[in-house]
Design a protein around this motif. Structure first.
Motif: not given
Length: 338
Positions: A172, A174, A179-181, A337
């Motif tokens: 995870d 930012s 926020n991303y994965t 996310r």
């Protein structure tokens, strides 16, 4: 294939829908601002002069921005590699795909951005607050790879989950307060190379990765080293090794440069090994780097002939692996996310 057309839905936005007609990529290209497209991939421009926007190249590691986009003409030129062209040429170079695949990428991009693309293109890029956005990726958490779409992405690259899990994490992060994965491949200084289907980036610090595969040899001068450019190349190498395709001996250690800019910086480490095999990409930059490394010592070998006419080991692996069938991609925005 299908065609995208614009239909008015409200005074707030236009929406792109697909009709059962041939995909008109020329019309689709006209709807996309090249500067915005590159920024949407996570890259920030360093300076702007009239219609020219300068980026640190999305195609290779560099410290000074040498990648220019002429926003008026919607073309780009990378002074570091001598490459250039329009949006399709950039998609082909960035995603390392052919023309047919680039159209698929373009369709996917349009399909994933119906509510924001038209509004963004009507704004000036300067007013989108890019200068004030966080230019650095911050790692939030890591764990074993669990998400379905990341595991599917691994398999789409024809890598087995069992091999990928030994080297990759689900990370995870930012970027610009969102926020991303993504899949994360750790380097030796604590940073990550981050990849998912729609994103390619790195967290700081940027550094190479060296991995020991064997035990028992204490004298490094008696050990063998294989050098790769990116982590999908080593995963492909190990996949091919397992299938006994060309690669019959496992090296004692693997060095993943994570950027060709680390080749010279890794010279002393590379030359400390007794046998060195180079598996760099088959593009112009990779061939130039391999030729440079060969000048260092006679104990360095160029192994790129094993995947000659392919851009890298992963593109070589895909047509070789007849056991792996492509699965239909879920039509969702990967990595976000909420």
């Amino acid at each position: 294939m299908k065609r995208f057309i614009l239909i008015k839905q409200s005074h707030l936005q236009n929406n792109i829908v697909m009709q059962n007609e041939q995909f008109n990529f020329k019309a689709a290209k006209e709807q996309i601002d090249l500067v915005y497209y590159i920024v949407s991939l996570g890259f920030q421009y360093s300076k702007q002069n009239h219609h020219d926007y300068w980026f640190k190249s999305p195609l290779h590691e560099e410290h000074t921005a040498s990648f220019k986009v002429d926003r008026r003409r919607q073309i780009w030129y990378d002074h570091g590699t001598g490459q250039g062209g329009d949006l399709i040429d950039f998609i082909k170079a960035f995603h390392r795909c052919d023309f047919k695949e680039s159209l698929t990428k373009l369709q996917e991009y349009l399909g994933l951005n119906p509510s924001t693309m038209e509004a963004k293109n009507k704004q000036n890029i300067e007013q989108d607050n890019f200068e004030n956005a966080d230019k650095h990726i911050h790692i939030i958490a890591e764990r074993s790879v669990q998400k379905y779409y990341l595991r599917q992405y691994i398999q789409s690259r024809h890598i087995s989950i069992s091999i990928a899990e030994k080297f990759l994490k689900e990370v995870d992060y930012s970027l610009k307060e969102r926020n991303y994965t993504a899949l994360g491949f750790a380097n030796n200084d604590g940073g990550y190379e981050l990849r998912n289907k729609y994103f390619k980036g790195s967290s700081m610090p940027k550094a190479p990765t060296i991995i020991s595969l064997t035990e028992g040899k204490n004298d490094i001068s008696q050990q063998s080293l294989s050098v790769f450019e990116g982590f999908f190349s080593i995963l492909s190498f190990l996949e091919l090794l397992e299938k006994d395709k060309h690669f019959t001996e496992k090296p004692d250690s693997i060095l993943v440069l994570n950027s060709l800019s680390f080749l010279n910086k890794s010279q002393d480490l590379i030359l400390s090994f007794g046998q060195i095999d180079m598996y760099l990409d088959g593009d112009t930059a990779g061939k130039k780097a391999t030729k440079h490394a060969l000048s260092w010592s006679e104990k360095i070998s160029d192994c790129s002939h094993l995947y000659e006419s392919f851009k890298d080991l992963n593109t070589y692996l895909v047509p070789q692996d007849l056991q792996c069938k492509e699965q239909e991609e879920p039509k969702i925005s990967y990595g976000l996310r909420r």
